[in-house]
Design an enzyme around this catalytic site. Structure first.
Site, PDB file in Angstrom:
ATOM      1  N   LYS A  51       0.817  -1.222   0.000  1.00 41.36           N
ATOM      2  CA  LYS A  51       0.000   0.000   0.000  1.00 41.36           C
ATOM      3  C   LYS A  51       0.850   1.271   0.000  1.00 41.36           C
ATOM      4  O   LYS A  51       0.378   2.332  -0.385  1.00 41.36           O
ATOM      5  CB  LYS A  51      -0.966  -0.021   1.167  1.00 41.36           C
TER       6      LYS A  51
HETATM    7  C1  LIG Z   1      -4.378  -4.567   1.272  1.00 41.04           C
HETATM    8  C2  LIG Z   1      -3.582  -5.821   1.149  1.00 41.04           C
HETATM    9  C3  LIG Z   1      -3.943  -6.842   0.240  1.00 41.04           C
HETATM   10  C4  LIG Z   1      -5.197  -6.761  -0.612  1.00 41.04           C
HETATM   11  O1  LIG Z   1      -5.089  -5.805  -1.639  1.00 41.04           O
HETATM   12  P1  LIG Z   1      -6.392  -5.297  -2.438  1.00 41.04           P
HETATM   13  O2  LIG Z   1      -5.926  -4.179  -3.279  1.00 41.04           O
HETATM   14  O3  LIG Z   1      -7.360  -4.861  -1.362  1.00 41.04           O
HETATM   15  O4  LIG Z   1      -6.901  -6.449  -3.213  1.00 41.04           O
HETATM   16  C5  LIG Z   1      -3.126  -7.955   0.133  1.00 41.04           C
HETATM   17  N1  LIG Z   1      -2.014  -8.096   0.905  1.00 41.04           N
HETATM   18  C6  LIG Z   1      -1.645  -7.141   1.793  1.00 41.04           C
HETATM   19  C7  LIG Z   1      -0.439  -7.365   2.612  1.00 41.04           C
HETATM   20  C8  LIG Z   1      -2.401  -5.971   1.937  1.00 41.04           C
HETATM   21  O5  LIG Z   1      -2.028  -5.029   2.826  1.00 41.04           O
END
Ligand SMILES: *Cc1c(COP(=O)(O)O)cnc(C)c1O
Length: 452
Positions: A110
């Protein structure tokens, strides 16, 4: 370039306004009015560094920001990554790579979007001579990444609510040990849903919202999806030409934001063969891609908590394409889904998507197996990506978090506890958190006293 809502009942906006707005006023999500075609530019992109490639990609969308300003914002967004490659692509075996997306400040993917979003917000404050107060509720990774995107940025304050005692100790430290004066981590007495519900009411208070120029941080922001296209593009460019035509990206998925970015890049002329939507036991998307029915389920907490979702908030963007870019049809789907908790697509076209589902028991055994077979330690989210890979494709598994964020699960699976210097450093810093009741009044009073 203009951006339109998937529900078609609100005017098109330029990039900066669509980013500042987040959720469109008609309840829809913003998408480019037409998708650009990058197929003729791919050769000229070869060999560019991460930030430079990001600039060449985003300048096509962010046409309302002067190029040199955009370049500076992007450069600043990728300085806090600990690996010089930013998103290193590592070969693990024949037809198998892992794309590591966890070298940013909070050790999860993120950061790619939220480091940039923080700089875009700060830039807007500067241009408009206004301050902004960013507000969000989190069950872990998003809150930490949003805080690290905005910490110390002039003209901004960020308020993140999280359920007290229900996020991992490391995640809590990432939110509460920043030492930054514009960061407020609010430990809510209640669950994540309680925090979310109270927050929605605060956002529903138009007068309050306008007075404090509140902005929501959530997973559906247009800038997040576009920023995430770039690591798919760079990974594809790094491959030998002989492999480029046969790539399947395998994406640990929750809200469908990450995998959607890759898929949109494919629609913009990058010849990627397919995408695997890898879910944990919260498998609404796996069921959709195997049966054509989108049906809401309960959330069952898993070993991969950032993928514990009930409905996938970005999925509406795919629906818009799947129903022939017809906003009226999108509204029908979303209305039916809201009323009945399900929608059955006739002749569902899953395009180049396939899907998998991984239980908690399988997550643990996959971590053990990947370590044994490849000498590679993967986190519980990434582990979902290693299930049932396509033998006839070049698989690129996206590693979405550092294993060091989940020491207990890893310790149980391989008998070793992963560590990371930035997490060790956090343990020495004081925790600053504000305990608060999960009521709109308590939240409003807190913000009233601290807003910029
Ligand atoms: C947020 C997150 C996901 C999921 O990603 P999306 O974009 O919501 O599909 C997967 N792995 C980790 C470690 C995350 O923080």
């Amino acid at each position: 370039m203009k951006f339109i809502s998937t529900r078609g009942q609100t005017p098109a906006l330029g990039f900066s306004d669509a980013v500042a707005t987040g959720l469109a006023p008609d309840g829809g999500l913003y998408l480019p009015e037409t998708l650009p075609d990058f197929s003729g530019k791919l050769t000229s992109f070869e060999g560019l560094g991460y930030a430079e490639l990001c600039f060449e990609f985003l300048r096509v969308f962010a046409t309302d920001i002067p190029p040199e300003t955009l370049r500076a914002l992007i450069n600043a967004s990728y300085t806090k990554f600990s690996d010089p490659a930013i998103a290193p692509l590592k070969p693990l075996g024949k037809n198998l790579y892992v794309l590591e997306l966890f070298h940013g400040p909070t050790l999860a993917f993120k950061d790619f979007a939220l480091q940039l979003l923080g700089n875009l917000y700060a830039h807007q404050c500067q241009v408009r001579g206004q301050t902004i107060n960013v507000l969000g509720a989190t069950s872990g990774d998003t809150g930490a990444a949003a805080i690290h995107g905005l910490l110390g940025k002039p003209g901004t304050a960020i308020f993140i609510l999280y359920p007290d005692g229900r996020v991992s100790p490391l995640q809590e430290r990432q939110m509460t040990c920043t030492g930054a004066e514009n960061v407020f981590a609010l430990a809510v007495d209640g669950t994540f849903d309680d925090a979310q519900t109270a927050l929605k009411e605060v956002f529903g208070d138009q007068a309050f919202r306008t007075r404090h120029r509140l902005s929501a941080v959530n997973s559906i922001n247009l800038a997040r999806v576009l920023a995430q296209c770039v690591y798919y593009l760079q990974a594809w460019l790094k491959l030998p030409a002989s492999e480029r035509g046969n790539v399947e990206f395998v994406v640990p998925t929750g809200n469908f934001g990450n995998v959607l970015a890759g898929w949109m890049l494919q629609k913009m002329g990058v010849p990627i063969r397919g995408f695997r939507v890898a879910t944990n036991q919260n498998d609404i998307l796996h069921r959709l891609f195997t049966t054509g029915e989108y049906r809401v389920g309960d959330v069952h907490p898993s070993l991969a908590p950032s993928m514990d979702i009930q409905v996938a908030s970005n999925f509406e963007r795919f629906i818009w394409f799947a129903v022939g870019r017809d906003a009226t049809k999108v509204r029908t789907v979303m209305d039916t889904f809201k009323r009945t908790g399900a929608y059955k697509f006739e002749n569902f076209n899953r395009d180049t998507f396939s899907a998998s589902r991984t239980s908690d028991a399988e997550i643990a055994s996959i971590i053990t197996r990947v370590h044994r077979e490849h000498g590679y330690v993967c986190d519980p989210h990434t582990a979902c990506g290693f299930k049932d890979l396509s033998p006839d494709r070049v698989n690129i598994v996206l590693a979405t978090a550092s294993p060091a964020k989940f020491p207990d699960t890893i310790q149980r699976a391989i008998g070793l506890e992963p560590t990371h210097p930035s997490l060790e450093a956090l343990k020495a810093k004081p925790i600053v958190k504000h305990r608060i009741k999960a009521t709109p009044d308590a939240i409003r009073a807190f913000i009233e006293a601290r807003a910029v």
